[in-house]
Design an enzyme around this catalytic site. Structure first.
Site, mmCIF file in Angstrom:
data_model
loop_
_atom_site.group_PDB
_atom_site.id
_atom_site.type_symbol
_atom_site.label_atom_id
_atom_site.label_comp_id
_atom_site.label_asym_id
_atom_site.label_seq_id
_atom_site.Cartn_x
_atom_site.Cartn_y
_atom_site.Cartn_z
ATOM 1 N N ASP A 1 5.635 -35.228 17.288
ATOM 2 C CA ASP A 1 4.896 -34.379 18.242
ATOM 3 C C ASP A 1 4.227 -33.172 17.575
ATOM 4 O OD1 ASP A 1 7.412 -33.274 17.830
ATOM 5 O OD2 ASP A 1 7.836 -32.876 19.950
ATOM 6 N N SER B 1 9.365 -37.967 18.986
ATOM 7 C CA SER B 1 9.725 -36.589 18.640
ATOM 8 C C SER B 1 11.125 -36.469 18.050
ATOM 9 C CB SER B 1 9.592 -35.710 19.880
ATOM 10 O OG SER B 1 8.329 -35.896 20.455
ATOM 11 N N ARG C 1 17.981 -39.683 12.401
ATOM 12 C CA ARG C 1 19.094 -39.267 13.269
ATOM 13 C C ARG C 1 18.506 -38.853 14.605
ATOM 14 N NH1 ARG C 1 17.875 -35.344 9.687
ATOM 15 N NH2 ARG C 1 16.976 -33.519 10.696
HETATM 16 C C1 BGC Z 1 13.038 -33.222 16.456
HETATM 17 C C2 BGC Z 1 11.622 -33.081 15.948
HETATM 18 C C3 BGC Z 1 10.696 -32.713 17.090
HETATM 19 C C4 BGC Z 1 11.228 -31.485 17.803
HETATM 20 C C5 BGC Z 1 10.356 -31.053 18.963
HETATM 21 C C6 BGC Z 1 13.461 -31.986 17.236
HETATM 22 O O1 BGC Z 1 14.718 -32.160 17.799
HETATM 23 O O2 BGC Z 1 13.934 -33.404 15.371
HETATM 24 O O3 BGC Z 1 11.181 -34.275 15.335
HETATM 25 O O4 BGC Z 1 9.427 -32.461 16.569
HETATM 26 O O5 BGC Z 1 12.528 -31.744 18.292
HETATM 27 O O6 BGC Z 1 10.230 -32.050 19.921
#
Ligand code: BGC
Length: 356
Positions: free
Chosen positions: A95, A42, A57
Site C-alpha cells: 500500500d 498491505s 509474516r
Molecule cells: C504492514 C505493511 C503495511 C502497513 C500499512 C503494516 O502492518 O507490515 O506492509 O504497509 O501495515 O498498511
C-alpha cells in the site's frame, strides 16, 4: 483475519467478482482481452518480481499460518480460477508503494509515501546506487523504490512503557511491529483501555468498582478514542456517552471525563511524534532535511490511511512536530493526503505492467 489462506483468497475473489458484475453499461471490456489487476497487499512480502511475492509474516491481527512463505499472487490467481474470474495480477503492490505511485503520478515532487491507518509503514524513492541489496543492472531512471516496513522498527531509543510491553506480550505477533504498536490505529484505543484499566484499579477513576468491560482487550477502538479526544462540548458529553456505550460506565464525573481526554492526548502525542520522527529519518536519508540553498527542491509526502484522515488531533500533532523538527527546512516540505492512493496507485502500476 483468522482461518485458512483458501478462505481469505476465496473471499477476495468473491468481492472481485461482485465488483466486475457491477460494472456500468458504459464500460465495455474488449472481447478476448483478459482483465488485469493491480493487487494491493498491505503486509511484508519478499518480492522478487512485479507479479509475485511470498508473505514473510502477518501483522495487524491477521493470523493465517498456512499462508506464511506462500506466493500471495499464486493464491489469489487460484482463487480467481475457482470463482471463474478471468483476470490476471499484473502488479503486486504494497500500500505504501501504491500511495507513492499515485502521489508521484499527480505530482513529481512526491518522494515519500506514508500509511497511517490500522498499521503503519513508509516507502520512498532512493538512488539505486545507494541500495546494497540490489545486484541486477541499474534501472534506467537511476531510482528505486524502497518499502521500509518501518512498522517493524525497534530500538533501545524507543521508550516502551509497561502498557506497550503488556500489549505486545498479549498480541498475535509478540516482539514484532514495535513501532507500529506505538503509532498506528489498531493499537491506540487498546493502549488507552490499558491505561484507564490501571487507573480504575489503582485510583478508582470510575468509582469503587472496576467496570468489567474495561477488562476486554480491544473493546475501545481508536475511532471512539478520537471522538472523545475531539469532544468540544462544555461538559464533555461525547466522552460521557462513549464511556457509557462502549464500556457501560454510566454517570461519569467531569473530572473523570477530563482525565480520559488527557490520557487520549498523551497517547496520541507520542504516536504522532513518533510518526513525525520516522518521516524525518527518511528525509535525512535522502538529504532533504536541511535547506541547501534558495533553489532547494520541494519534497512532498503523500499520506494515506484512516488514522491520518479522521483523527484530526493526530494529524495536527504530526504536522506540528515535523515542522519543529525541520526548523527552516519545513518551508520546503509538504504533507498531502492521498485519498485511496494505495488502491489507485496499484491500478496505475497494474496498468503500466499490462501485457497488452
Ligand atoms: C504492514 C505493511 C503495511 C502497513 C500499512 C503494516 O502492518 O507490515 O506492509 O504497509 O501495515 O498498511
Amino acid at each position: 483475519m483468522v482461518g485458512t489462506s483458501q478462505e481469505l483468497f476465496d473471499y477476495i475473489a468473491m468481492k472481485l467478482a461482485e465488483f466486475v458484475n457491477k460494472e456500468s453499461d458504459n464500460y465495455h471490456h474488449p472481447a478476448g482481452r483478459q482483465r488485469e489487476l493491480g493487487f494491493t497487499f498491505s503486509f511484508p512480502v519478499m518480492q522478487l518480481s512485479i507479479a509475485s511475492g511470498t508473505l514473510m509474516r502477518w501483522t495487524k491481527g491477521f493470523s493465517i499460518d498456512d499462508m506464511v512463505g506462500q506466493d500471495v499472487v499464486a493464491e489469489l490467481t487460484q482463487a480467481m480460477k475457482r470463482k471463474g474470474i478471468d483476470m490476471r495480477v499484473s502488479a503486486l503492490v504494497n500500500d505504501t508503494v501504491g500511495t507513492l505511485a499515485k502521489g508521484r503520478y499527480d505530482n513529481k515532487d512526491v518522494a515519500i509515501a506514508v500509511i497511517l491507518g490500522t498499521g503503519t509503514n513508509a516507502a520512498y524513492v532512493e538512488q539505486a546506487n545507494a541500495v546494497p541489496k540490489w545486484h541486477g543492472s541499474p534501472p534506467k531512471s537511476g531510482d528505486m523504490v524502497i518499502n521500509t516496513e518501518w512498522g517493524n522498527f525497534k530500538s533501545s531509543h524507543l521508550a516502551l512503557t509497561e502498557y506497550d510491553n503488556a500489549l505486545d506480550v498479549d498480541s498475535l505477533n509478540p516482539g514484532e511491529q514495535t513501532f507500529e504498536k506505538m503509532t498506528s490505529g489498531m493499537y491506540l484505543g487498546e493502549i488507552l483501555r490499558r491505561v484507564l484499566y490501571r487507573m480504575a484499579n489503582e485510583a478508582a477513576l470510575f468509582g469503587e468498582t472496576v467496570p468489567p468491560k474495561l477488562k476486554m482487550p480491544f473493546v475501545l477502538r481508536t475511532p471512539e478514542m478520537a471522538e472523545m479526544h475531539h469532544d468540544v462540548s462544555p461538559d464533555l458529553s461525547v466522552v460521557g456517552s462513549i464511556l457509557e456505550d462502549t464500556l457501560e460506565i454510566s454517570k461519569t464525573s467531569p473530572m473523570t471525563r477530563r482525565v480520559t481526554v488527557a490520557v487520549c492526548n498523551i497517547i496520541v502525542t507520542r504516536a504522532a511524534s513518533l510518526a513525525a520522527a520516522g518521516i524525518l529519518g527518511i528525509l535525512k536519508k535522502i538529504g532533504r532535511d536541511i535547506a541547501k540553498d534558495e533553489e532547494t527542491q520541494k519534497t512532498v509526502i503523500a499520506v494515506d490511511g484512516g488514522l491520518y484522515e479522521h483523527y484530526i488531533k493526530y494529524r495536527e500533532c504530526l504536522e506540528k512536530t515535523l515542522k519543529e523538527l525541520l526548523g527552516d527546512q519545513s518551508r520546503h516540505i509538504e504533507l498531502v493526503h492521498s485519498n485511496d492512493g494505495s488502491g489507485i496507485g496499484a491500478a496505475l502500476l497494474g496498468a503500466s505492467h499490462s501485457k497488452y
